[in-house]
Design a protein around this motif. Structure first.
Motif, PDB file in Angstrom:
ATOM      1  N   ALA A  10      11.188  16.385  15.684  1.00  0.00           N
ATOM      2  CA  ALA A  10      11.667  16.896  14.729  1.00  0.00           C
ATOM      3  C   ALA A  10      11.948  15.633  13.697  1.00  0.00           C
ATOM      4  O   ALA A  10      13.037  15.054  13.676  1.00  0.00           O
ATOM      5  CB  ALA A  10      13.035  17.465  14.985  1.00  0.00           C
ATOM      6  N   GLY A  11      10.957  15.522  12.556  1.00  0.00           N
ATOM      7  CA  GLY A  11      10.971  14.350  11.652  1.00  0.00           C
ATOM      8  C   GLY A  11      10.796  13.127  12.414  1.00  0.00           C
ATOM      9  O   GLY A  11       9.860  12.737  13.040  1.00  0.00           O
ATOM     10  N   GLU A  12      11.789  12.223  12.310  1.00  0.00           N
ATOM     11  CA  GLU A  12      12.073  10.832  12.961  1.00  0.00           C
ATOM     12  C   GLU A  12      12.490  10.907  14.524  1.00  0.00           C
ATOM     13  O   GLU A  12      12.356   9.840  15.145  1.00  0.00           O
ATOM     14  CB  GLU A  12      12.434   9.941  12.484  1.00  0.00           C
ATOM     15  CG  GLU A  12      11.866   9.892  10.550  1.00  0.00           C
ATOM     16  CD  GLU A  12      10.632   9.235  10.918  1.00  0.00           C
ATOM     17  OE1 GLU A  12      10.126   8.462  11.560  1.00  0.00           O
ATOM     18  OE2 GLU A  12       9.732   9.980  10.151  1.00  0.00           O
ATOM     19  N   VAL A  13      12.780  12.124  14.891  1.00  0.00           N
ATOM     20  CA  VAL A  13      13.351  12.108  16.287  1.00  0.00           C
ATOM     21  C   VAL A  13      12.521  12.947  17.065  1.00  0.00           C
ATOM     22  O   VAL A  13      11.748  14.031  16.683  1.00  0.00           O
ATOM     23  CB  VAL A  13      14.823  12.273  16.452  1.00  0.00           C
ATOM     24  CG1 VAL A  13      15.378  11.166  15.719  1.00  0.00           C
ATOM     25  CG2 VAL A  13      15.094  13.744  15.809  1.00  0.00           C
ATOM     26  N   GLU A  14      12.832  13.214  18.263  1.00  0.00           N
ATOM     27  CA  GLU A  14      12.399  14.421  19.368  1.00  0.00           C
ATOM     28  C   GLU A  14      13.748  14.977  19.765  1.00  0.00           C
ATOM     29  O   GLU A  14      14.529  14.376  20.419  1.00  0.00           O
ATOM     30  CB  GLU A  14      11.428  13.599  20.468  1.00  0.00           C
ATOM     31  CG  GLU A  14      10.183  13.349  19.917  1.00  0.00           C
ATOM     32  CD  GLU A  14       9.133  12.962  21.038  1.00  0.00           C
ATOM     33  OE1 GLU A  14       9.504  12.709  22.014  1.00  0.00           O
ATOM     34  OE2 GLU A  14       7.827  12.914  20.741  1.00  0.00           O
ATOM     35  N   VAL A  15      13.821  16.237  19.930  1.00  0.00           N
ATOM     36  CA  VAL A  15      14.706  16.850  20.380  1.00  0.00           C
ATOM     37  C   VAL A  15      14.371  17.576  21.974  1.00  0.00           C
ATOM     38  O   VAL A  15      13.278  18.030  21.922  1.00  0.00           O
ATOM     39  CB  VAL A  15      15.039  18.186  19.410  1.00  0.00           C
ATOM     40  CG1 VAL A  15      16.091  19.187  19.993  1.00  0.00           C
ATOM     41  CG2 VAL A  15      15.511  17.687  18.025  1.00  0.00           C
TER      42      VAL A  15
END
Length: 322
Positions: A10-15
């Motif tokens: 999710a963009g620059e992170v991982e959920v």
């Protein structure tokens, strides 16, 4: 299914979420999930030259006018592999669409349906709409209020009421539909993708609602229950909003029409004379060819993906209508 931990970009992170599937007494699969937070996104290898971007979740719905006959199957990308899940009923359509948009909050989703999305060129030119999207928006207006009412008599056929006939009666013919819509031949009521090819016969016209291969009534329910509501929520529509390669770069939900007959052929699982997609035994007999094709894709595409058939081998065959 044993509980598993899954992470989605999710963009620059991982959920992350911890999830598992359970089967209720009626044989339906339920997915239970718990949020486990976020982490910095893992850097993926740079794209290979010529490699197309991919969606992270693929869902296909086998559509029908009858809600009981609507089934869907999904695959999700996890690291270097695709996890293919067992088919399950579509169920409540609004909830089905909601789930796609929920997935799209953290990944790119391609949602496919096997009902027509679009109209024949000869018909569309007469409407003077600039696009299929514009036409869908107009259907809620008074001038097009009877669009989804299937004409009972030839005299009722027209630009704003193009579907015919309501029922099979003596004397009903395609020539009445051709005359009512002001085109030169029945072929003019076929979209390009429906025309005869060297590999298959012509499909049925969207507007002809008689016979076992008619698709018009299914399209009407699909447009009203799925396509129009999803477009109002910001989904994209292939091919009207771009190529699949372009849309794969777009966050959110992308809606697309699918062509099962073409998919069977590409997977070398086409139904031979005497076979029928309506017989479960014949469908099940194509499973080996489909799996063999899936296993060849990584070598041909050079992407290193693996395909894992979902976590439901314990399910009885009768519960999995292939």
């Amino acid at each position: 299914m044993v509980p598993e931990e899954a992470w989605y970009r999710a963009g620059e992170v991982e959920v992350g979420q911890r999830q598992f599937l359970v089967m209720d007494p009626d044989g339906y699969l339920l997915r239970l999930a718990e949020d486990i937070g976020e982490r910095p996104a893992i850097c993926r290898p740079a794209p290979v030259a010529g490699q197309q971007p991919v969606f992270e979740r693929l869902t296909h719905a086998d559509w029908s006018v009858s809600t009981a006959k609507r089934w869907s199957a999904s695959a999700r990308r996890q690291d270097d592999r695709w996890l293919v899940e067992a088919p399950e009923p579509v169920g409540n359509v609004a909830a089905f669409v909601d789930a796609a948009f929920a997935d799209a909050a953290i990944q790119r989703v391609l949602l496919g349906f096997d009902f027509p999305i679009g109209v024949p060129i000869a018909y569309g030119a007469q409407t003077e709409f600039r696009s299929f999207r514009e036409m869908l928006s107009a259907l809620s207006g008074e001038a097009w209020s009877r669009f989804s009412e299937v004409a009972r008599l030839p005299t009722e056929i027209g630009l704003t009421r193009p579907f015919y006939p309501l029922m099979s009666t003596k004397g009903v013919s395609r020539t009445e539909l051709v005359a009512g819509l002001g085109v030169a031949s029945f072929d003019d009521l076929l979209r390009v993708c429906e025309r005869c090819t060297e590999h298959r016969q012509a499909a049925c016209s969207l507007f002809w609602t008689l016979g076992g291969n008619q698709v018009g009534k299914g399209a009407l329910t699909g447009w009203s229950e799925v396509i129009r509501p999803a477009l109002l929520r910001g989904s994209k529509l292939w091919p009207f909003d771009g190529t699949l390669e372009e849309l794969a770069h777009t966050p959110g939900v992308v809606l697309a029409e699918t062509y099962p007959a073409e998919a069977y052929r590409m997977a070398r699982a086409a139904f031979l004379p005497g076979q029928s997609k309506r017989r479960q035994a014949d469908r099940r007999g194509k499973a080996e060819a489909v799996m063999a094709r899936a296993l060849r894709i990584p070598r041909q595409a050079g992407r290193g993906f693996r395909f894992d058939v979902g976590h439901h081998s314990e399910m009885k065959p009768a519960r999995i209508p292939i």
